[in-house]
Design an enzyme around this catalytic site. Sequence first.
Site, PDB file in Angstrom:
ATOM      1  N   HIS A   1       1.159  -0.892  -0.190  1.00 30.47           N
ATOM      2  CA  HIS A   1       0.020   0.173   0.373  1.00 30.47           C
ATOM      3  C   HIS A   1       0.796   1.259  -0.352  1.00 30.47           C
ATOM      4  O   HIS A   1       1.944   1.796   0.237  1.00 30.47           O
ATOM      5  CB  HIS A   1      -1.242   0.143   1.223  1.00 30.47           C
ATOM      6  CG  HIS A   1       0.042   0.341   2.685  1.00 30.47           C
ATOM      7  ND1 HIS A   1       0.113  -0.939   2.556  1.00 30.47           N
ATOM      8  CD2 HIS A   1      -0.289   0.824   3.782  1.00 30.47           C
ATOM      9  CE1 HIS A   1      -0.001  -0.828   4.778  1.00 30.47           C
ATOM     10  NE2 HIS A   1       0.365   0.075   4.582  1.00 30.47           N
TER      11      HIS A   1
ATOM     12  N   HIS B   1       1.617   4.013   1.775  1.00 29.95           N
ATOM     13  CA  HIS B   1       1.825   4.688   3.249  1.00 29.95           C
ATOM     14  C   HIS B   1       3.543   4.868   3.524  1.00 29.95           C
ATOM     15  O   HIS B   1       4.357   3.700   2.923  1.00 29.95           O
ATOM     16  CB  HIS B   1       1.225   4.519   4.280  1.00 29.95           C
ATOM     17  CG  HIS B   1      -0.270   4.302   4.542  1.00 29.95           C
ATOM     18  ND1 HIS B   1      -0.988   3.518   5.971  1.00 29.95           N
ATOM     19  CD2 HIS B   1      -1.247   4.937   4.063  1.00 29.95           C
ATOM     20  CE1 HIS B   1      -2.416   3.822   5.553  1.00 29.95           C
ATOM     21  NE2 HIS B   1      -1.856   4.480   5.023  1.00 29.95           N
TER      22      HIS B   1
ATOM     23  N   ASP C   1       5.719   4.243   5.766  1.00 29.97           N
ATOM     24  CA  ASP C   1       6.258   4.035   5.830  1.00 29.97           C
ATOM     25  C   ASP C   1       6.513   2.415   5.465  1.00 29.97           C
ATOM     26  O   ASP C   1       6.655   1.407   5.476  1.00 29.97           O
ATOM     27  CB  ASP C   1       6.154   3.765   7.533  1.00 29.97           C
ATOM     28  CG  ASP C   1       4.976   3.086   7.463  1.00 29.97           C
ATOM     29  OD1 ASP C   1       3.899   3.092   6.689  1.00 29.97           O
ATOM     30  OD2 ASP C   1       4.743   2.447   8.517  1.00 29.97           O
ATOM     31  N   HIS C   2       6.074   2.431   3.949  1.00 27.88           N
ATOM     32  CA  HIS C   2       5.648   0.511   3.655  1.00 27.88           C
ATOM     33  C   HIS C   2       6.434   1.222   1.887  1.00 27.88           C
ATOM     34  O   HIS C   2       6.731   0.777   0.975  1.00 27.88           O
ATOM     35  CB  HIS C   2       4.695   0.825   2.901  1.00 27.88           C
ATOM     36  CG  HIS C   2       4.228  -0.172   4.527  1.00 27.88           C
ATOM     37  ND1 HIS C   2       4.042  -1.491   5.071  1.00 27.88           N
ATOM     38  CD2 HIS C   2       3.945   0.196   5.333  1.00 27.88           C
ATOM     39  CE1 HIS C   2       3.506  -1.659   6.199  1.00 27.88           C
ATOM     40  NE2 HIS C   2       3.406   0.188   6.298  1.00 27.88           N
TER      41      HIS C   2
ATOM     42  N   HIS D   1      -7.838  -1.142   5.457  1.00 30.33           N
ATOM     43  CA  HIS D   1      -6.727   0.099   6.176  1.00 30.33           C
ATOM     44  C   HIS D   1      -6.593   1.065   5.554  1.00 30.33           C
ATOM     45  O   HIS D   1      -6.318   2.314   5.825  1.00 30.33           O
ATOM     46  CB  HIS D   1      -5.295  -1.107   6.362  1.00 30.33           C
ATOM     47  CG  HIS D   1      -4.236  -0.063   6.710  1.00 30.33           C
ATOM     48  ND1 HIS D   1      -4.125   0.437   8.401  1.00 30.33           N
ATOM     49  CD2 HIS D   1      -2.848   0.354   6.041  1.00 30.33           C
ATOM     50  CE1 HIS D   1      -2.905   0.759   8.113  1.00 30.33           C
ATOM     51  NE2 HIS D   1      -2.601   1.438   7.270  1.00 30.33           N
TER      52      HIS D   1
ATOM     53  N   ASP E   1      -0.407  -4.359   6.395  1.00 27.49           N
ATOM     54  CA  ASP E   1      -0.890  -3.503   7.161  1.00 27.49           C
ATOM     55  C   ASP E   1      -2.142  -3.627   7.263  1.00 27.49           C
ATOM     56  O   ASP E   1      -2.811  -3.329   8.117  1.00 27.49           O
ATOM     57  CB  ASP E   1      -1.003  -2.345   7.801  1.00 27.49           C
ATOM     58  CG  ASP E   1       0.617  -1.757   7.577  1.00 27.49           C
ATOM     59  OD1 ASP E   1       1.472  -2.531   8.804  1.00 27.49           O
ATOM     60  OD2 ASP E   1       1.346  -0.364   7.990  1.00 27.49           O
TER      61      ASP E   1
ATOM     62  N   HIS F   1       4.584  -4.425  10.805  1.00 25.27           N
ATOM     63  CA  HIS F   1       5.053  -4.022  11.554  1.00 25.27           C
ATOM     64  C   HIS F   1       5.128  -5.357  13.443  1.00 25.27           C
ATOM     65  O   HIS F   1       4.641  -6.334  13.568  1.00 25.27           O
ATOM     66  CB  HIS F   1       4.461  -3.342  11.895  1.00 25.27           C
ATOM     67  CG  HIS F   1       3.819  -1.953  11.700  1.00 25.27           C
ATOM     68  ND1 HIS F   1       4.357  -1.160  11.642  1.00 25.27           N
ATOM     69  CD2 HIS F   1       3.451  -2.303  10.458  1.00 25.27           C
ATOM     70  CE1 HIS F   1       4.853  -0.173  10.720  1.00 25.27           C
ATOM     71  NE2 HIS F   1       3.215  -0.708  10.552  1.00 25.27           N
TER      72      HIS F   1
END
Length: 239
Positions: free
Chosen positions: A54, A56, A58-59, A112, A131, A169
């Site tokens: 996805h 975001h 942090d990915h 998400h 996530d 995570h």
Amino acid sequence: MRVEIIPCLQDNYSYLIINENNNDACVVDPSEAKPIIDFIKKNNINLKYILNTHHHFDHIGGNKELKKKYNATVVGFKNDAQRIPEIDVLVEDNQLWKRDNFEVKIIHIPGHTTGHICFYFFNEKLLFSGDTLFSLGCGKIFEGTYEDMFESLNKIKKLPEDIYIYCGHEYTLQNSKFCIEQDPDNLDLQNKIAKIIKDIKNNIPTVPSTLKDEKECNVFLRAKNVESFSKLRDLKDNF
């Protein structure tokens, strides 16, 4: 194929899926480039593909640098073409994506985010769930609905129980505290928590989990309907 777990940022995991015959590799969700570059240099890995679950940050934070350095191909969901940097290959739900010796089924699992997908390496029994499904948890619902997330988790529940699940995570210990509060008499969960505590004490990642474990221990996968799932998600948001 082997999977290398690369800790990134504060609590993210990126994953290298490496073909041991030639050291070609995919990386799933590179949060940042440096830890991945360091591993690649040390182990003479050929990074060929970047797989994003996805959009975001942090990915996808390492996409640009890794693509530039290794000329890697970025793969992501077609509806997130404007949100995933440097995307090259647009995939869709139920598509089989095959390059070199990597063969993956794409499963669209919104909730998400609306464009969230997972990468299912069915020959190797590996699922990279981003996530959406965590060990003993599920992702917060930012863009989708409770129904979206419940249906996405049910898609995953229908896969073979012996697959290994690699999530985005290291949230497992905190998730376990919520699960045991909701399901205190679950012996499978009690045993899993003992192992989680031991692994964390020894600085060992708590992933991967198996789908069998998650079905036995994860209260979100044990929810029977959208109503009970929604209540659990609300309780977890305030836990």
